[in-house]
Design an enzyme around this catalytic site. Structure first.
Site, short mmCIF file in Angstrom:
data_model
loop_
_atom_site.label_atom_id
_atom_site.label_comp_id
_atom_site.label_asym_id
_atom_site.label_seq_id
_atom_site.Cartn_x
_atom_site.Cartn_y
_atom_site.Cartn_z
CB SER A 128 -0.92 0.00 1.22
OG SER A 128 -0.17 0.35 2.36
CE LYS A 129 -1.55 7.34 -2.52
NZ LYS A 129 -2.92 6.98 -2.88
NE ARG A 130 0.37 0.33 5.82
CZ ARG A 130 0.99 -0.79 6.16
NH1 ARG A 130 2.15 -0.73 6.77
NH2 ARG A 130 0.46 -1.96 5.89
CD GLN A 179 0.63 1.11 -3.71
OE1 GLN A 179 -0.10 0.16 -3.94
NE2 GLN A 179 0.21 2.19 -3.09
#
Ligand code: GLU
Length: 476
Positions: A242-244, A248
């Site tokens: 995910s983004k964190r 991506q």
């Protein structure tokens, strides 16, 4: 048989690396076997598909150097909806599909019942064997496949091995929605058949779809392509990427200064191996890639490894290409007159600059000092060096350099060494204030190359200007 693979992204997001890896593997597999690689854009979800995402797919594949063989004839799935519907109607006519008039309430009730029985929600075959004369007039209907209830589907997956599902586990899937539009499951089968795809390689999140799609192939009497389901890419902590975790999408990696060779090399090694070989050119990849090297378990995204590979590929890149990259990344800061001067300076600096940068963003940042004109900013370390005796050393060195006739790296190096000896200083004590004066930083290529690249006039001007700078900082 000529092998033909395809990459079939949905333009609903910005080319995720999981998709990019699927594209790479399909490409390499087809090239390895002397086959073909096609692109299909699965744009049937009109609400979520965007033109921007379509553009990113084209740009992303070009950037990664993944040429597809149906250029100019890329299949946009939505344009083939009449063809998909035709197949559903054929199945209907042959009695292999049926009209289902179940209402929302009835479907909800089926879900409830399945849930209560601890089973996955599914259609109970309400209209499967009903006489069509019972059909409520004028009511909307879906078209469902009359799937076999006995027996099982056996998939000999080229990566996962043999996987089976009992037909009783699957319900009668929808082929046409009540508004007459084909479902994704149907569209993919028809397109893969029509495009004569021999190998379908995609993420293993599609495994359940595959079993259901096999039922459509069988109903049509079509040969099933071979399937290869790639394990997914997880985040570094094993959870969903995910983004964190970091970038991506392919575009994000590009913006962060990752080279396409590095990303492809990394994605290839993520879940595929050939001994210990780490750095592989495209030719080597094509030569070595095959499905027996693909692992079955999910891989974890390792950003540090990607950055490491990026450094390796950056050093392999030609100076000419890297200069182009810098010029494009700094284009808003370069005036028309400055361009030829800056470019020439970069030619001198590039062999050293590329040794020091981990990515293209860093490379451009490190090259910024060579833009003609005054230095936009001095960092704290540079100011510190200049605020001590450094400033006096720099001014004195400038007097000496001004007299130097040949202002190229070698004579500069000799002159600085002699100067340091005469002044009884270590070479570093001379180089540091000079570097701080002409670059505004404490890190740059070797001082001789740095000065030679900037040229005498600019070097002297910058050193002289530091006198005022330090005064205005109140440090002198
Ligand atoms: N369009 C699907 C996706 O983007 C891929 C379908 C397939 O490869 O069959 O996930």
């Amino acid at each position: 048989m000529t092998i033909r693979t395809r990459f079939a992204p949905s333009p609903t997001g910005l080319l995720h690396i999981g998709n990019a890896r699927a594209a790479l593997f399909n490409y390499l597999f087809s090239r390895h076997h002397g086959g073909e690689f096609f692109l299909r854009i699965e744009d049937t979800d009109k609400e979520r598909s965007t033109q921007e995402a379509v553009d990113v797919i084209f740009r992303g594949l070009k950037w990664m150097g993944l040429d597809y063989d149906n250029k100019g004839e890329v299949r946009f799935q939505a344009s083939y909806q009449p063809r998909h519907a035709e197949i559903a109607k054929q199945l209907l006519a042959e009695g292999k599909a049926y009209r289902c008039y179940a209402t929302q309430e009835e479907l909800e009730q089926m879900r409830e019942e399945a849930r209560a029985a601890g089973k996955p929600p599914r259609y109970n075959g309400l209209w499967r064997d009903r006489n069509p004369s019972e059909a409520p007039e004028g009511q909307p209907f879906t078209v469902r496949l009359k799937a076999p209830k006995e027996g099982k589907q056996v998939l000999n997956d080229l990566i996962q091995g043999t996987v089976e599902v009992a037909n009783a586990e699957m319900d009668d899937l929808i082929l046409l929605r009540s508004d007459g539009t084909p479902t994704y499951l149907l569209a993919v089968v028809v397109d893969d058949h029509d495009m004569e795809i021999t190998h379908v390689m995609r993420g293993d999140d599609h495994l359940t779809n595959t079993f259901r799609q096999m039922l459509i192939y069988q109903a049509m009497g079509w040969d099933c392509p071979k399937f290869a389901h790639l394990p997914l890419i997880h985040g570094p902590d094993g959870g969903k990427l995910s983004k964190r975790h970091g970038a991506q999408s392919v575009i994000e990696f590009r913006e962060q200064g990752i080279l396409p060779e590095a990303l492809c090399n990394y994605l290839l090694r993520l879940g595929w191996g050939h001994g210990d070989e780490e750095i592989l050119t495209r030719q080597e990849q094509i030569k070595l890639f095959d499905l027996d090297g693909v692992g079955k378990s999910p891989s974890r995204m390792d950003y540090a490894k990607l950055n490491h590979l990026n450094g390796v590929w950056l050093r392999k890149a030609t100076d000419e290409r890297l200069i182009k990259e810098i010029l494009s990344r700094l284009k808003d800061e370069i005036s028309e007159e400055a361009l030829p001067v800056f470019q020439k300076r970069l030619e001198i600096l590039m062999p050293s600059l590329k040794e020091r940068a981990a990515n293209l963003v860093e490379l451009a940042d490190n090259a910024r000092f060579a833009l003609p004109g005054p230095i936009p900013a001095f960092n704290d370390k540079a100011l510190k060096i200049l605020s001590n005796e450094g400033i006096a050393v720099a001014q004195k060195t400038a007097n000496m350099l001004e007299k130097l006739e040949d202002f190229s790296a070698e004579p500069i190096h000799t002159a600085l060494k002699e100067f340091a000896e005469t002044e009884n200083l270590k070479l570093g004590k001379v180089a540091q204030p000079l570097r701080a004066s002409v670059t505004g930083t404490t890190a740059s290529p070797g001082i001789d190359v740095t000065l030679a690249a900037l040229g005498k006039e600019e070097v002297i001007r910058r050193i002289r200007a530091t006198k005022n700078l330090i005064k205005s900082e109140g440090a002198a």
